[in-house]
Design a protein around this motif. Structure first.
Motif, PDB file in Angstrom:
ATOM      1  N   LEU A 100     -22.093   9.084  -7.417  1.00  0.00           N
ATOM      2  CA  LEU A 100     -23.353   8.346  -7.305  1.00  0.00           C
ATOM      3  C   LEU A 100     -23.560   7.247  -8.412  1.00  0.00           C
ATOM      4  CD1 LEU A 100     -25.555  11.390  -6.843  1.00  0.00           C
ATOM      5  CD2 LEU A 100     -24.954   9.810  -5.035  1.00  0.00           C
ATOM      6  N   VAL A 101     -22.752   7.249  -9.580  1.00  0.00           N
ATOM      7  CA  VAL A 101     -22.913   6.375 -10.832  1.00  0.00           C
ATOM      8  C   VAL A 101     -22.251   5.237 -10.526  1.00  0.00           C
ATOM      9  CG1 VAL A 101     -22.591   6.334 -13.159  1.00  0.00           C
ATOM     10  CG2 VAL A 101     -23.745   8.213 -12.246  1.00  0.00           C
ATOM     11  N   THR A 102     -22.607   3.987 -10.560  1.00  0.00           N
ATOM     12  CA  THR A 102     -21.848   2.685 -10.461  1.00  0.00           C
ATOM     13  C   THR A 102     -21.489   2.448 -11.800  1.00  0.00           C
ATOM     14  OG1 THR A 102     -23.601   1.723  -9.069  1.00  0.00           O
ATOM     15  CG2 THR A 102     -22.231   0.017 -10.177  1.00  0.00           C
ATOM     16  N   ASP A 103     -21.940   2.613 -12.920  1.00  0.00           N
ATOM     17  CA  ASP A 103     -21.343   2.254 -14.245  1.00  0.00           C
ATOM     18  C   ASP A 103     -22.101   2.979 -15.326  1.00  0.00           C
ATOM     19  OD1 ASP A 103     -19.572   1.414 -16.325  1.00  0.00           O
ATOM     20  OD2 ASP A 103     -19.625  -0.797 -15.664  1.00  0.00           O
ATOM     21  N   ALA A 104     -21.683   2.967 -16.748  1.00  0.00           N
ATOM     22  CA  ALA A 104     -22.396   3.338 -17.772  1.00  0.00           C
ATOM     23  C   ALA A 104     -22.394   2.605 -18.989  1.00  0.00           C
ATOM     24  CB  ALA A 104     -21.504   4.674 -18.130  1.00  0.00           C
ATOM     25  N   PHE A 105     -23.416   2.465 -19.683  1.00  0.00           N
ATOM     26  CA  PHE A 105     -23.462   1.572 -21.024  1.00  0.00           C
ATOM     27  C   PHE A 105     -23.633   2.742 -22.105  1.00  0.00           C
ATOM     28  CE2 PHE A 105     -25.148  -0.801 -17.393  1.00  0.00           C
ATOM     29  CZ  PHE A 105     -24.356  -1.896 -17.414  1.00  0.00           C
ATOM     30  N   ALA A 106     -22.846   2.031 -23.210  1.00  0.00           N
ATOM     31  CA  ALA A 106     -23.305   2.807 -24.543  1.00  0.00           C
ATOM     32  C   ALA A 106     -23.984   1.977 -25.335  1.00  0.00           C
ATOM     33  CB  ALA A 106     -21.986   3.254 -25.116  1.00  0.00           C
ATOM     34  N   ILE A 107     -25.096   2.428 -25.797  1.00  0.00           N
ATOM     35  CA  ILE A 107     -25.901   1.543 -26.411  1.00  0.00           C
ATOM     36  C   ILE A 107     -26.217   1.821 -28.050  1.00  0.00           C
ATOM     37  CG2 ILE A 107     -28.633   0.750 -26.551  1.00  0.00           C
ATOM     38  CD1 ILE A 107     -27.111   0.180 -23.958  1.00  0.00           C
ATOM     39  N   SER A 108     -26.139   0.988 -28.827  1.00  0.00           N
ATOM     40  CA  SER A 108     -26.150   1.135 -30.364  1.00  0.00           C
ATOM     41  C   SER A 108     -27.529   1.769 -30.624  1.00  0.00           C
ATOM     42  CB  SER A 108     -25.799  -0.197 -30.979  1.00  0.00           C
ATOM     43  OG  SER A 108     -26.945  -1.083 -31.010  1.00  0.00           O
ATOM     44  N   LEU A 109     -27.503   2.310 -31.710  1.00  0.00           N
ATOM     45  CA  LEU A 109     -29.006   2.939 -32.234  1.00  0.00           C
ATOM     46  C   LEU A 109     -29.789   1.835 -32.565  1.00  0.00           C
ATOM     47  CD1 LEU A 109     -27.548   5.721 -34.509  1.00  0.00           C
ATOM     48  CD2 LEU A 109     -28.221   5.905 -32.219  1.00  0.00           C
ATOM     49  N   ALA A 110     -29.151   0.825 -33.072  1.00  0.00           N
ATOM     50  CA  ALA A 110     -30.247  -0.442 -33.316  1.00  0.00           C
ATOM     51  C   ALA A 110     -30.830  -0.896 -32.188  1.00  0.00           C
ATOM     52  CB  ALA A 110     -29.484  -1.498 -34.234  1.00  0.00           C
ATOM     53  N   GLU A 111     -29.988  -1.146 -31.074  1.00  0.00           N
ATOM     54  CA  GLU A 111     -30.485  -1.426 -29.747  1.00  0.00           C
ATOM     55  C   GLU A 111     -31.552  -0.825 -29.009  1.00  0.00           C
ATOM     56  OE1 GLU A 111     -27.318  -3.660 -26.887  1.00  0.00           O
ATOM     57  OE2 GLU A 111     -26.550  -1.654 -27.824  1.00  0.00           O
ATOM     58  N   GLY A 162     -35.446   4.672 -24.767  1.00  0.00           N
ATOM     59  CA  GLY A 162     -35.230   3.269 -24.954  1.00  0.00           C
ATOM     60  C   GLY A 162     -33.995   2.589 -24.622  1.00  0.00           C
ATOM     61  N   LEU A 163     -32.917   3.905 -24.171  1.00  0.00           N
ATOM     62  CA  LEU A 163     -31.664   3.270 -23.905  1.00  0.00           C
ATOM     63  C   LEU A 163     -31.674   2.353 -22.552  1.00  0.00           C
ATOM     64  CD1 LEU A 163     -29.963   6.810 -24.378  1.00  0.00           C
ATOM     65  CD2 LEU A 163     -29.788   4.879 -25.898  1.00  0.00           C
ATOM     66  N   PRO A 164     -32.260   2.845 -21.579  1.00  0.00           N
ATOM     67  CA  PRO A 164     -32.250   2.074 -20.156  1.00  0.00           C
ATOM     68  C   PRO A 164     -33.073   0.573 -20.497  1.00  0.00           C
ATOM     69  CG  PRO A 164     -32.845   4.307 -19.703  1.00  0.00           C
ATOM     70  CD  PRO A 164     -33.015   4.072 -21.060  1.00  0.00           C
ATOM     71  N   VAL A 165     -33.909   0.663 -21.340  1.00  0.00           N
ATOM     72  CA  VAL A 165     -34.547  -0.701 -21.681  1.00  0.00           C
ATOM     73  C   VAL A 165     -33.641  -1.431 -22.458  1.00  0.00           C
ATOM     74  CG1 VAL A 165     -36.596  -1.678 -22.787  1.00  0.00           C
ATOM     75  CG2 VAL A 165     -37.063   0.562 -21.599  1.00  0.00           C
ATOM     76  N   ALA A 166     -33.064  -1.029 -23.422  1.00  0.00           N
ATOM     77  CA  ALA A 166     -32.200  -1.683 -24.368  1.00  0.00           C
ATOM     78  C   ALA A 166     -30.919  -2.585 -23.505  1.00  0.00           C
ATOM     79  CB  ALA A 166     -31.543  -0.794 -25.345  1.00  0.00           C
ATOM     80  N   ALA A 167     -30.470  -1.505 -22.296  1.00  0.00           N
ATOM     81  CA  ALA A 167     -29.556  -1.909 -21.579  1.00  0.00           C
ATOM     82  C   ALA A 167     -30.093  -3.041 -20.523  1.00  0.00           C
ATOM     83  CB  ALA A 167     -28.828  -0.774 -20.647  1.00  0.00           C
ATOM     84  N   LEU A 203     -41.060   0.892 -35.950  1.00  0.00           N
ATOM     85  CA  LEU A 203     -42.139  -0.227 -36.162  1.00  0.00           C
ATOM     86  C   LEU A 203     -42.143  -1.206 -37.125  1.00  0.00           C
ATOM     87  CD1 LEU A 203     -45.402   1.650 -34.481  1.00  0.00           C
ATOM     88  CD2 LEU A 203     -43.710   0.152 -33.379  1.00  0.00           C
ATOM     89  N   GLU A 204     -41.483  -0.474 -38.276  1.00  0.00           N
ATOM     90  CA  GLU A 204     -41.268  -1.357 -39.398  1.00  0.00           C
ATOM     91  C   GLU A 204     -39.940  -2.134 -39.457  1.00  0.00           C
ATOM     92  OE1 GLU A 204     -41.269   1.220 -42.715  1.00  0.00           O
ATOM     93  OE2 GLU A 204     -43.472   1.474 -42.522  1.00  0.00           O
ATOM     94  N   GLY A 205     -38.994  -1.922 -38.025  1.00  0.00           N
ATOM     95  CA  GLY A 205     -37.802  -2.655 -38.014  1.00  0.00           C
ATOM     96  C   GLY A 205     -36.716  -1.988 -38.471  1.00  0.00           C
ATOM     97  N   ARG A 206     -36.681  -0.562 -38.742  1.00  0.00           N
ATOM     98  CA  ARG A 206     -35.821   0.227 -39.255  1.00  0.00           C
ATOM     99  C   ARG A 206     -35.019   0.860 -38.073  1.00  0.00           C
ATOM    100  NH1 ARG A 206     -37.676   3.401 -43.794  1.00  0.00           N
ATOM    101  NH2 ARG A 206     -39.712   2.938 -43.109  1.00  0.00           N
ATOM    102  N   VAL A 207     -33.904   1.603 -38.426  1.00  0.00           N
ATOM    103  CA  VAL A 207     -33.196   2.480 -37.483  1.00  0.00           C
ATOM    104  C   VAL A 207     -33.558   3.882 -38.171  1.00  0.00           C
ATOM    105  CG1 VAL A 207     -31.139   3.163 -36.100  1.00  0.00           C
ATOM    106  CG2 VAL A 207     -31.651   0.689 -36.694  1.00  0.00           C
ATOM    107  N   PRO A 208     -34.055   4.627 -37.468  1.00  0.00           N
ATOM    108  CA  PRO A 208     -34.078   6.068 -38.428  1.00  0.00           C
ATOM    109  C   PRO A 208     -32.806   6.880 -38.297  1.00  0.00           C
ATOM    110  CG  PRO A 208     -35.777   5.891 -36.401  1.00  0.00           C
ATOM    111  CD  PRO A 208     -34.743   4.666 -36.172  1.00  0.00           C
ATOM    112  N   ASP A 209     -32.575   7.793 -39.490  1.00  0.00           N
ATOM    113  CA  ASP A 209     -31.478   8.532 -39.289  1.00  0.00           C
ATOM    114  C   ASP A 209     -31.433   9.435 -38.088  1.00  0.00           C
ATOM    115  OD1 ASP A 209     -31.172   7.586 -41.985  1.00  0.00           O
ATOM    116  OD2 ASP A 209     -32.478   9.036 -42.776  1.00  0.00           O
TER     117      ASP A 209
END
Length: 331
Positions: free
Chosen positions: A259-270, A291-296, A325-331
């Motif tokens: 069923l899956v066409t393709d996949a995307f690996a999204i960075s934590l920053a994205e 956030g992953l689908p929105v980033a893609a 919200l401060e523009g950082r990527v959480p641990d």
């Protein structure tokens, strides 16, 4: 089970029959919401992007759909023994919610990295939490059992009623949007992807289905790059606790792969930037997996003029949201 397998063979890659998904919708109507589908307006976006807001469910996640269908379709005498699941937090809340509604105990097997916000919600619902290591948690999920824990086990991913419950999202998408080219779905274990894709492909077979994963644990992306054959990969724990792992559940990849066409690996920053965009542009709080689908979609990597992103949940720790919200990527 034999009849179900036969139906699946007859229907080819439509793995959960549409009738079962429609029955699930009737069964869970008093528990799960029909969630809104809203447009995300971002200047310069490469496509028209729509958001399916599962973050607005009573537990803040789509998992209420599958949990409700699994429990409400189970024999009452089995439910009376109590409910058990393995979960990083969202299915835990779904099972705990149903247990509270039915007046039975709930036991949640949770890994060490489960988000505090999600576990606190489980405890508010009356659930008992059993903490284990990540490896022990994964083994319990594969086995649908943990020694010393008794009750009706509701698998967070691969039980057919759970998948059918997830598929009700697909029914709503097709009814609420006249046409769309693709649906983008975060992959935790594959139950959400398989359910939605089963419904959408039954009604609109031309729609493409894309999996979205964190690059810190992207087993679907790795499998597709390896000719759709699963491979073991490294997994790093991150703020995206509702998606990503080091391996695929064999049953689920067998079901979802056609069923899956393709996949995307999204960075934590994205992913963090996408969560920030959801808050700033749509006033929606989405967790890392959401956030992953929105980033893609915003990256321009997805073909199509109209894309649907599944905002799978909104259970994000407040301190992590503040960092984002401060523009950082959480641990």
């Amino acid at each position: 089970p034999t009849r179900a397998r036969a139906r699946r063979r007859r229907r080819g890659s439509l793995l959960i029959p549409l009738a079962e998904i429609e029955a699930a919708r009737e069964r869970i109507a008093g528990v799960a919401l029909r969630t809104p589908l809203v447009r995300l307006h971002v200047d310069g976006a490469p496509a028209e992007i729509w958001l399916k807001l599962e973050s607005l469910q009573p537990i803040g996640s789509f998992k209420i759909r599958g949990a409700a269908n699994a429990v409400l379709s189970a024999p009452p005498d089995e439910v009376a023994r109590g409910l058990v699941t393995t979960s990083t937090g969202n299915m835990a809340q779904g099972v705990a919610w149903m247990a509270r509604e039915l007046g039975v105990p709930a036991t949640i097997i949770a890994p060490h990295n489960a988000a505090a916000t999600k576990l606190a919600a489980v405890e508010r619902l009356g659930g008992r939490i059993v903490r284990v290591t990540w490896d022990e948690w994964w083994e319990a999920m594969e086995a649908s059992h943990l020694d010393g824990v008794e009750g009706l086990f509701v698998h967070p991913v691969q039980d057919d009623p759970v998948i059918a419950g997830n598929g009700t999202i697909g029914l709503e998408l097709v009814e609420d949007l006249a046409a769309f080219d693709a649906v983008l779905i975060p992959w935790g274990g594959g139950g959400l992807t398989t359910g939605i894709a089963s419904a959408v492909k039954a009604l609109r077979p031309e729609v493409r289905v894309y999996v979205c994963e964190p690059e810190t644990g992207a087993p679907v992306t790795a499998a597709i790059e390896n000719g759709r054959v699963p491979v073991k990969i490294d997994y790093t724990v991150s703020f995206i606790d509702g998606a990503g792992s080091g391996a695929l559940l064999p049953k689920m990849w067998g079901l979802a792969s056609p069923l899956v066409t393709d996949a995307f690996a999204i960075s934590l920053a994205e992913a963090a930037a996408a969560v920030k965009t959801l808050v700033e542009r749509a006033r929606i709080v989405g967790e890392g997996a959401a956030g992953l689908p929105v980033a893609a979609a915003l990256s321009g990597r997805v073909e199509g003029d109209r894309l649907v992103c599944i905002v799978s949940g909104g259970n994000l720790d407040a301190h992590r949201l503040a960092e984002i919200l401060e523009g950082r990527v959480p641990d």
